[in-house]
Design an enzyme around this catalytic site. Structure first.
Site, PDB file in Angstrom:
ATOM      1  CB  ILE A  64      -0.859   0.093   1.254  1.00 60.63           C
ATOM      2  CG1 ILE A  64      -1.744  -1.281   1.530  1.00 60.63           C
ATOM      3  CG2 ILE A  64      -1.759   1.232   1.345  1.00 60.63           C
ATOM      4  CD1 ILE A  64      -2.240  -1.320   2.552  1.00 60.63           C
ATOM      5  CB  CYS A  65       2.478   3.530  -2.049  1.00 58.40           C
ATOM      6  SG  CYS A  65       2.017   3.150  -3.477  1.00 58.40           S
ATOM      7  N   GLY A  66       0.561   5.711  -1.612  1.00 57.93           N
ATOM      8  CA  GLY A  66      -0.497   6.572  -2.087  1.00 57.93           C
ATOM      9  C   GLY A  66      -1.252   6.231  -3.105  1.00 57.93           C
ATOM     10  N   GLY A  68      -0.576   3.092  -5.050  1.00 57.45           N
ATOM     11  CA  GLY A  68      -0.428   1.641  -5.218  1.00 57.45           C
ATOM     12  C   GLY A  68       0.504   1.414  -6.556  1.00 57.45           C
ATOM     13  CB  ALA A 108      -3.581   5.015   1.434  1.00 54.09           C
TER      14      ALA A 108
END
Length: 154
Positions: A64-66, A68, A108
């Site tokens: 998960i990052c800002g 994806g 996210a």
């Protein structure tokens, strides 16, 4: 099933919600961080998760990052790993059924944790169907082997 999970600073709260759900459902989860809101180099986390799957320590991974996207690009650099961005039910299911991905990536800043939980549940229930997709996945593996061989030639 054993699951590796990791995030950057943008994904901590989202990751916590997913991790809590997975543990409540009885999954074994190893968290590769990050654990606070300080900026990190997310490629380090993506590679650690992907490497753990390649080595057989975990069957699946969640990154998960800002958006994806960066996690997905990085995870796909690890030979033998297939990762996909999963933000809707159709692509989430197809990532497993058609492409046999081992890592799902989510943003996210793109989807809410509640949708993320639903997608994770769906993704974990899907298996590779083979069939007409099997030769395509094999071709991906063939190209990967070819380019790795070419890169190692001097």
């Amino acid at each position: 099933m054993s699951i590796a999970i990791g995030c950057d600073e943008a994904g901590c709260a989202f990751r916590d919600a997913i991790k809590e759900m997975l543990i409540a459902k009885g999954y074994e989860v190893e968290d590769f961080g990050t654990f606070d809101d300080k900026p990190v180099l997310y490629p380090d986390i993506a590679v650690a998760v992907a490497q753990s799957i390649k080595e057989g320590r975990h069957q699946r991974g969640i990154l998960i990052c800002g958006t994806g996207i960066g996690m997905c690009i990085t995870a796909n650099k690890v030979p033998g790993i297939r990762a996909a961005v999963c933000h809707d039910p159709f692509s989430t299911a197809r990532s497993r059924k058609s492409n046999d991905v081992q890592i799902m990536c989510m943003g996210a800043r793109i989807i809410a944790p509640q949708l993320g939980k639903m997608l994770v549940e769906q993704w974990l229930e899907c298996d590779f169907e083979g069939g007409g997709s099997a030769p395509k996945v094999q071709r991906i593996k063939d190209y990967e082997s070819r380019f790795l061989k070419d890169d190692n030639a001097c």
